[in-house]
Design a protein around this motif. Structure first.
Motif, mmCIF file in Angstrom:
data_model
loop_
_atom_site.group_PDB
_atom_site.id
_atom_site.type_symbol
_atom_site.label_atom_id
_atom_site.label_comp_id
_atom_site.label_asym_id
_atom_site.label_seq_id
_atom_site.Cartn_x
_atom_site.Cartn_y
_atom_site.Cartn_z
ATOM 1 N N LEU A 434 0.848 -1.190 0.000
ATOM 2 C CA LEU A 434 0.000 0.000 0.000
ATOM 3 C C LEU A 434 0.884 1.240 0.000
ATOM 4 O O LEU A 434 1.728 1.413 0.881
ATOM 5 N N TYR A 435 0.688 2.099 -1.016
ATOM 6 C CA TYR A 435 1.388 3.376 -1.099
ATOM 7 C C TYR A 435 0.395 4.502 -0.794
ATOM 8 O O TYR A 435 -0.550 4.713 -1.553
ATOM 9 N N PRO A 436 0.587 5.265 0.289
ATOM 10 C CA PRO A 436 -0.304 6.401 0.558
ATOM 11 C C PRO A 436 -0.062 7.539 -0.434
ATOM 12 O O PRO A 436 1.080 7.834 -0.793
ATOM 13 N N GLY A 437 -1.140 8.171 -0.890
ATOM 14 C CA GLY A 437 -1.011 9.318 -1.788
ATOM 15 C C GLY A 437 -0.491 10.535 -1.059
ATOM 16 O O GLY A 437 -0.719 10.715 0.138
ATOM 17 N N ASP A 438 0.221 11.403 -1.795
ATOM 18 C CA ASP A 438 0.789 12.610 -1.177
ATOM 19 C C ASP A 438 0.061 13.885 -1.601
ATOM 20 O O ASP A 438 0.549 14.981 -1.381
ATOM 21 N N ARG A 456 3.280 -3.094 3.963
ATOM 22 C CA ARG A 456 3.055 -4.399 3.340
ATOM 23 C C ARG A 456 1.735 -4.968 3.837
ATOM 24 O O ARG A 456 1.511 -5.096 5.031
ATOM 25 N N LEU A 457 0.860 -5.324 2.892
ATOM 26 C CA LEU A 457 -0.417 -5.952 3.231
ATOM 27 C C LEU A 457 -0.310 -7.472 3.217
ATOM 28 O O LEU A 457 -1.058 -8.154 3.918
ATOM 29 N N GLU A 501 -3.668 0.675 6.554
ATOM 30 C CA GLU A 501 -2.250 0.333 6.659
ATOM 31 C C GLU A 501 -1.960 -0.772 7.668
ATOM 32 O O GLU A 501 -0.845 -1.310 7.710
ATOM 33 N N HIS A 502 -2.948 -1.138 8.477
ATOM 34 C CA HIS A 502 -2.755 -2.188 9.476
ATOM 35 C C HIS A 502 -3.272 -3.557 9.002
ATOM 36 O O HIS A 502 -3.104 -4.551 9.711
ATOM 37 N N THR A 503 -3.881 -3.604 7.831
ATOM 38 C CA THR A 503 -4.469 -4.841 7.332
ATOM 39 C C THR A 503 -3.384 -5.880 7.020
ATOM 40 O O THR A 503 -2.332 -5.552 6.469
#
Length: 684
Positions: A434-438, A456-457, A501-503
């Motif tokens: 997972l990449y968070p958008g900026d 990492r999922l 992000e915790h999945t």
């Protein structure tokens, strides 16, 4: 190759799409019939984002900030004189003694003599070997010196005292700038190329209303005082900081926040209301009338005004004005529509193409669209300015050649608050990340201070590598959080609810986490689904509808998909050879620029052609726009995922992973035009 056939196919029924890119599964020998329709689920209404401006809307409307608006933004119907009076008489924040001391220090440094000797920060505009250069005999407007000054326009003062490579006589520099109406009454806009970073300069200041001093030739007067720029309060797009004026020339604007002047007045309480920031997001709207251009060239820096002229589009993403006399020093000067002698709608600043133009009789501006809105809202809300590293650190092309699928949604906790799009990536070894958008057409990777980072999922595993055939994303479970849908190679379809992000996704068939929901069992008809695009196709405001391309070329739509399964199937196209053989990738997004929640379908064909089918829910596949004709380049687009990666709230940015590992985002794509390309990973 497909024009004739598509004319027949486009007569199909309705379809609406938001969603993501899909991977191409293996074709079975013969397709089974698709699932039959079943009663649709009931969904709770959702609050939709505010409408954006488009070519079909009133081009005189100005944007609204996400911060608390002041009276001028709440009441645009008021007469300008009334708004000016309210701005002048409004209660300003009380200046501290420290702020007043800073203003006095700025005035002590920026004396009229020092300002007169300051040199242009962009000395090359309109000058070749020290001689003014014009663009030949093209039609252009005359300009004149405005001896009384313009309250909302002035000189932006820059000192490079800590730059060891700057000659002493050239350390005092200037550009042009203008004030912008804002809740904090302290914002200035100029060109980003005047100030490429926030740390290298000292004594930044703005002198609004600057005009020639009739008593002293070559000098000027600052009738409202000198307003120091607050330290660290310079907002420039991170992509411009990373890529520079040549590769990011359509982001050539910057916002600055001023402190009060030495009398303790903030900017708009001293000068009256600033100019109203106004966007022109549609290419047809770049041709504007009744536009005034203002800049401050020369040693006296008297305001040069080109009144009531017109702009035209240049290269589809710049404003162009042909007007005499705009020599070095004018960079950052405003393009003002409906200028009344004091203020107007600021629709551009001198910059962009060739940092404002090669000639002194032709000037340019970057297009004001969602990108300028994002920066303005950063400044209004006093957010941390962008850093140049934001679009870097995603690895190299060798890594990204292993990205086999991607999907976008708001997963990360921080992105759920900002409504920015994140990217879920499936890798060839089965790893899921997972990449968070900026919020700047890119993604966060490493965990910098105060920023989210890649998580990492699922660790590398055989189950996801070999059996996860298509991934897509939507809000299927009605929890106002995004879920991941997986179509497995054996026809099983699984929803993983509320991804963040915790999945931790399962990595073997023996694992069944609590958030796993099976909506189609192994051996079902879904093993014949070749592509899935999630979106808002069913009339409600949730991304819980699917457009599906089947192995035989049939295209169907399901509305209100939920944990109970697939509902209300409707055929958009009967089985056909065109879609069977040539619709390589389908993906959903919102590209048409209207306030409705109906999504559009993005299709990449086998010959590289790109098309968008507008408002699938309302028009099915009957309203096709061609973005690109058949071409060799887009044949190499392997993963395509539209999402909301920029400054607006629409899924109109297109993520692409190319065959050579290059990664790009096409920001602010419209239904009839691809947006500007931003390279995140260079080709390998």
């Amino acid at each position: 190759m497909r024009t004739t056939a598509l004319g027949v196919a486009a007569s199909a029924l309705m379809l609406t799409s938001p969603g993501l890119a899909s991977a191409a599964p293996v074709s079975p020998a013969s397709p089974a019939p698709t699932l039959s329709a079943s009663p649709s689920a009931t969904a709770t209404p959702e609050v939709s984002p505010p409408p954006r401006l488009s070519a079909t809307q009133d081009p005189t409307k100005t944007l609204q900030p996400t911060g608390t608006p002041d009276a001028s933004l709440k009441h645009p119907d008021k007469h300008p004189d009334q708004r000016e009076k309210e701005a002048e008489e409004g209660t300003a924040l009380k200046a501290t003694q420290e702020e007043i001391a800073e203003a006095r220090a700025a005035e002590a440094y920026w004396t009229p003599d020092r300002i007169a000797k300051a040199v242009p920060a962009n000395p090359d505009k309109g000058v070749v070997d020290g001689v003014p250069k014009t663009a030949g005999d093209m039609l252009r407007s005359p300009s004149n010196v405005h001896n009384n000054g313009v309250a909302t326009a002035g000189v932006f003062l820059i000192n490079q005292d800590d730059d060891p490579q700057s000659e002493p006589g050239k350390r005092d520099q200037f550009c042009s700038a203008s004030s912008v109406a804002s809740p904090n009454k302290s914002l200035v806009i100029t060109a980003a190329h005047c100030l490429n970073d926030n740390d290298r300069f000292r004594n930044l200041a703005f002198a609004p209303g600057w005009k020639a001093d009739p008593q002293h030739k070559g000098r000027g007067i600052a009738p409202y005082g000198v307003f120091p720029i607050k330290k660290g309060k310079v907002w420039i797009d991170g992509r411009y900081l990373s890529l520079g004026s040549q590769k990011a020339d359509d982001l050539d604007f910057a916002f600055l926040r001023t402190g009060p002047n030495s009398k303790g007045k903030c900017l708009e309480n001293a000068t009256g209301m600033g100019n109203e920031l106004t966007t022109l997001p549609a290419s047809g709207n770049l041709n504007q009338r009744n536009v005034t251009l203002i800049g401050f060239p020369g040693s006296s820096k008297s305001p040069r005004v080109c009144p009531k002229t017109s702009t035209k589009a240049y290269a589809g993403r710049f404003l162009e004005i042909a007007c005499d006399g705009f020599a070095p020093g004018v960079s950052g000067g405003p393009f003002l529509r409906n200028f009344d002698g004091k203020r107007g709608d600021v629709i551009g600043v001198i910059g962009g193409y060739k940092t404002g133009g090669k000639f002194d009789n032709v000037s340019y501006s970057s297009q004001f669209d969602a990108d300028v809105v994002r920066l303005y809202n950063q400044a209004v809300n006093d957010h941390t300015p962008d850093k140049p590293s934001q679009l870097q650190g995603m690895g190299d092309a060798g890594l990204w050649r292993h990205a086999t699928a991607a999907a976008t949604g708001q997963f990360h906790t921080s992105s759920q608050k900002t409504q920015d799009g994140d990217l879920v990536v499936k890798w060839s070894d089965g790893e899921m990340t997972l990449y968070p958008g900026d919020q700047s057409q890119g993604f966060y990777t490493g965990c910098a201070q105060g920023q989210p980072c890649e998580t990492r999922l699922a660790k590398p595993n055989k189950m996801w590598a070999d059996y996860a055939e298509v991934i897509t994303v939507g809000d299927y479970t009605g929890s106002n959080a995004y879920d991941l849908m997986v179509k497995w190679i054996d026809g099983e379809v699984t929803i993983y609810k509320d991804i963040d992000e915790h999945t931790q996704l399962p990595t073997s068939t023996s694992e069944h986490p609590a958030n796993e929901i099976t909506v189609a069992k192994a051996g079902s008809t879904w093993k014949y689904a070749k592509g899935i695009a999630t979106g808002k196709y069913g009339g409600n405001k949730w991304a819980d509808d699917l457009v599906v391309r089947w192995v035989d070329g049939e295209v169907t739509r399901y509305t209100n998909v939920d944990g109970g399964g697939f509902h209300a199937e409707r055929q958009l196209l009967a089985p056909n050879a065109l879609w069977k053989q040539h619709a390589s990738v389908i993906a959903g997004g919102d590209f048409d620029g209207t306030a409705n929640s109906d999504f559009d379908l993005f299709v990449r064909w086998s010959d590289g052609e790109l098309t968008i089918y507008e408002d699938v829910g309302a028009h099915g596949l009957g309203k096709e726009n061609q973005l690109k004709g058949p071409n060799g380049t887009w044949k190499h687009a392997r993963v395509i995922a539209p999402g909301e990666f920029g400054g607006n709230l629409w899924e109109d940015d297109v993520f692409v992973r190319w065959s050579d590992g290059e990664v790009s985002v096409y920001g602010n794509t419209q239904a009839d035009a691809l947006g500007r390309e931003y390279q995140l990973v260079p080709p390998g």
